[in-house]
Design a protein around this motif. Sequence first.
Motif, PDB file in Angstrom:
ATOM      1  N   LEU A 188      -2.022   3.987  -2.575  1.00 25.10           N
ATOM      2  CA  LEU A 188      -0.881   3.709  -1.679  1.00 25.10           C
ATOM      3  C   LEU A 188      -1.315   2.905  -0.456  1.00 25.10           C
ATOM      4  O   LEU A 188      -0.545   2.069   0.025  1.00 25.10           O
ATOM      5  CB  LEU A 188      -0.237   5.025  -1.238  1.00 25.10           C
ATOM      6  CG  LEU A 188       0.559   5.782  -2.317  1.00 25.10           C
ATOM      7  CD1 LEU A 188       1.014   7.142  -1.786  1.00 25.10           C
ATOM      8  CD2 LEU A 188       1.766   4.966  -2.769  1.00 25.10           C
ATOM      9  N   SER A 189      -2.508   3.144   0.026  1.00 25.95           N
ATOM     10  CA  SER A 189      -2.977   2.434   1.224  1.00 25.95           C
ATOM     11  C   SER A 189      -3.217   0.955   0.951  1.00 25.95           C
ATOM     12  O   SER A 189      -3.271   0.155   1.908  1.00 25.95           O
ATOM     13  CB  SER A 189      -4.270   3.072   1.740  1.00 25.95           C
ATOM     14  OG  SER A 189      -5.366   2.790   0.877  1.00 25.95           O
ATOM     15  N   ARG A 224       7.852   1.461  -5.628  1.00 28.84           N
ATOM     16  CA  ARG A 224       8.195   1.144  -4.241  1.00 28.84           C
ATOM     17  C   ARG A 224       9.146  -0.050  -4.177  1.00 28.84           C
ATOM     18  O   ARG A 224      10.097  -0.051  -3.393  1.00 28.84           O
ATOM     19  CB  ARG A 224       6.921   0.857  -3.442  1.00 28.84           C
ATOM     20  CG  ARG A 224       7.181   0.487  -1.990  1.00 28.84           C
ATOM     21  CD  ARG A 224       5.882   0.347  -1.215  1.00 28.84           C
ATOM     22  NE  ARG A 224       5.316   1.653  -0.877  1.00 28.84           N
ATOM     23  CZ  ARG A 224       4.163   1.818  -0.217  1.00 28.84           C
ATOM     24  NH1 ARG A 224       3.449   0.757   0.147  1.00 28.84           N
ATOM     25  NH2 ARG A 224       3.728   3.019   0.068  1.00 28.84           N
ATOM     26  N   GLY A 225       8.903  -1.040  -5.004  1.00 25.01           N
ATOM     27  CA  GLY A 225       9.776  -2.210  -5.046  1.00 25.01           C
ATOM     28  C   GLY A 225      11.189  -1.874  -5.479  1.00 25.01           C
ATOM     29  O   GLY A 225      12.144  -2.568  -5.113  1.00 25.01           O
ATOM     30  N   ALA A 226      11.315  -0.791  -6.246  1.00 24.29           N
ATOM     31  CA  ALA A 226      12.634  -0.346  -6.691  1.00 24.29           C
ATOM     32  C   ALA A 226      13.320   0.540  -5.659  1.00 24.29           C
ATOM     33  O   ALA A 226      14.437   1.005  -5.887  1.00 24.29           O
ATOM     34  CB  ALA A 226      12.498   0.406  -8.009  1.00 24.29           C
ATOM     35  N   TRP A 233      -2.056   2.517 -11.973  1.00 21.33           N
ATOM     36  CA  TRP A 233      -1.310   3.132 -10.879  1.00 21.33           C
ATOM     37  C   TRP A 233      -0.939   2.153  -9.764  1.00 21.33           C
ATOM     38  O   TRP A 233       0.175   2.256  -9.216  1.00 21.33           O
ATOM     39  CB  TRP A 233      -2.075   4.331 -10.333  1.00 21.33           C
ATOM     40  CG  TRP A 233      -2.009   5.474 -11.301  1.00 21.33           C
ATOM     41  CD1 TRP A 233      -2.931   5.802 -12.252  1.00 21.33           C
ATOM     42  CD2 TRP A 233      -0.930   6.386 -11.479  1.00 21.33           C
ATOM     43  NE1 TRP A 233      -2.496   6.870 -13.001  1.00 21.33           N
ATOM     44  CE2 TRP A 233      -1.281   7.256 -12.549  1.00 21.33           C
ATOM     45  CE3 TRP A 233       0.301   6.570 -10.831  1.00 21.33           C
ATOM     46  CZ2 TRP A 233      -0.422   8.284 -12.972  1.00 21.33           C
ATOM     47  CZ3 TRP A 233       1.138   7.598 -11.263  1.00 21.33           C
ATOM     48  CH2 TRP A 233       0.774   8.433 -12.314  1.00 21.33           C
ATOM     49  N   PRO A 234      -1.789   1.198  -9.387  1.00 25.98           N
ATOM     50  CA  PRO A 234      -1.330   0.217  -8.402  1.00 25.98           C
ATOM     51  C   PRO A 234      -0.076  -0.522  -8.882  1.00 25.98           C
ATOM     52  O   PRO A 234       0.889  -0.698  -8.115  1.00 25.98           O
ATOM     53  CB  PRO A 234      -2.527  -0.725  -8.259  1.00 25.98           C
ATOM     54  CG  PRO A 234      -3.705   0.143  -8.565  1.00 25.98           C
ATOM     55  CD  PRO A 234      -3.239   1.049  -9.669  1.00 25.98           C
ATOM     56  N   MET A 249       5.734   7.192   0.644  1.00 25.52           N
ATOM     57  CA  MET A 249       5.816   8.258  -0.353  1.00 25.52           C
ATOM     58  C   MET A 249       4.972   9.455   0.077  1.00 25.52           C
ATOM     59  O   MET A 249       3.913   9.303   0.667  1.00 25.52           O
ATOM     60  CB  MET A 249       5.294   7.768  -1.705  1.00 25.52           C
ATOM     61  CG  MET A 249       6.071   6.635  -2.335  1.00 25.52           C
ATOM     62  SD  MET A 249       5.379   6.170  -3.960  1.00 25.52           S
ATOM     63  CE  MET A 249       6.167   4.576  -4.171  1.00 25.52           C
ATOM     64  N   LYS A 250       5.468  10.645  -0.240  1.00 27.74           N
ATOM     65  CA  LYS A 250       4.700  11.852  -0.023  1.00 27.74           C
ATOM     66  C   LYS A 250       3.919  12.188  -1.295  1.00 27.74           C
ATOM     67  O   LYS A 250       4.309  11.808  -2.389  1.00 27.74           O
ATOM     68  CB  LYS A 250       5.630  13.020   0.327  1.00 27.74           C
ATOM     69  CG  LYS A 250       6.340  12.872   1.659  1.00 27.74           C
ATOM     70  CD  LYS A 250       7.229  14.084   1.928  1.00 27.74           C
ATOM     71  CE  LYS A 250       7.926  13.948   3.278  1.00 27.74           C
ATOM     72  NZ  LYS A 250       8.821  15.119   3.534  1.00 27.74           N
TER      73      LYS A 250
END
Length: 284
Positions: free
Chosen positions: A281-282, A239-241, A231-232, A1-2
Amino acid sequence: MKIGFYTSTFNDRPLEEVVDFAASAGFDAIEIDVGGHIKTPDRVEAAVTLARSRGLSVSSITYFGNQLDADRDKRRELRTKTADFAKAIGEAGVPIFVIFPGRDDSASEDANYDDFAEFAIKLIAETQSSGLTFAIENWPGPRDNFIGTTPRGWQELFRRITDPRFGLEFDPSHLLRIGVDPYQAMEAVKDRIAILHAKDTAIDKDVLEAVGYHGKGWWQYKLPGLGLIDWPRFLRQARGAGFDGTLSIEHEDAAYGWPGKDLSARKEGERLGLDYLKNVLSRL
C-alpha cells in the motif's frame, strides 16, 4: 485502506487474547467469527466493545452456514439466527455482516437463486434503520458448488438483489483455484465489493499435471504475497475502483500453523501478512 484479520485463525483462543494481539501487532481492524468468538446474538455488543476498547475497528462479523440447507428445519433455524444476529450487529454499529448462500442440491439453479435472494431482500428490509450491509464471501463451499461464488453467479444475484446494501466479501484466492481471473472478475463487480479478503493461492503445476483439477494437493492457500496474486496490481485496481475499506487477512497457510497448530507460528503469519500489505500500500 485499513488492514485487519479474520479471527477464525484463532478460534481456539479467547477473543480478549485475540484483540490484544491484533492491537499490539499494529492491525487497524478485525473481522470477528461468530462460531469461534461470539456464539449468540446477545454477545455481539460485548465483543464489539472489547475490540473497540483496544483501538480496533470491527470491519465485519461473519456467520458460517448453508442458508439454502435442503433440510427445511435446519434452514429455518439458521435463518432465524441470522436475522437475530443481523439486528444485533446493526445495533452495535458494525457496518458489514458476512454470510454464505450455500446450495440446496434438491432444487434447481433458478430456485436456489430465487430463494436466497428473497431471504437477502428480507434481511435488508428488516435492518433499514441500521443501514447494515450484507456481503457473501465467494468461498465455493466444501463441495465447490455454492451459488453466487463466480462471475456468472454474481450476475444472477445482483440481477435479483439490486440494493447496494448487498455485496461481496471478495476473496481472490478462491477464484485462482477454480480458474477465474481475479482481476477481470473484480472489475465486473467493483461497485458491489464491501470488504476484501487478503488471501493468496499457490499452485503446483507439476502436481496439477499429474492429478488434474479433480485431484488433490495441487493448490494451497497462502498468506498474501506468498502465492500467485499480483497484490500491487490487485490493490491498485481496487483503489482505482474507489475501494477504501478493509483488507481482512484470512490466514489459512499451513506453513504458518494453520489450522489450529503452533500459536506462535500463526501469529507470525499474521504479522508477515500485515507487513507485506503495508509495504504494498505504501508503494501504490
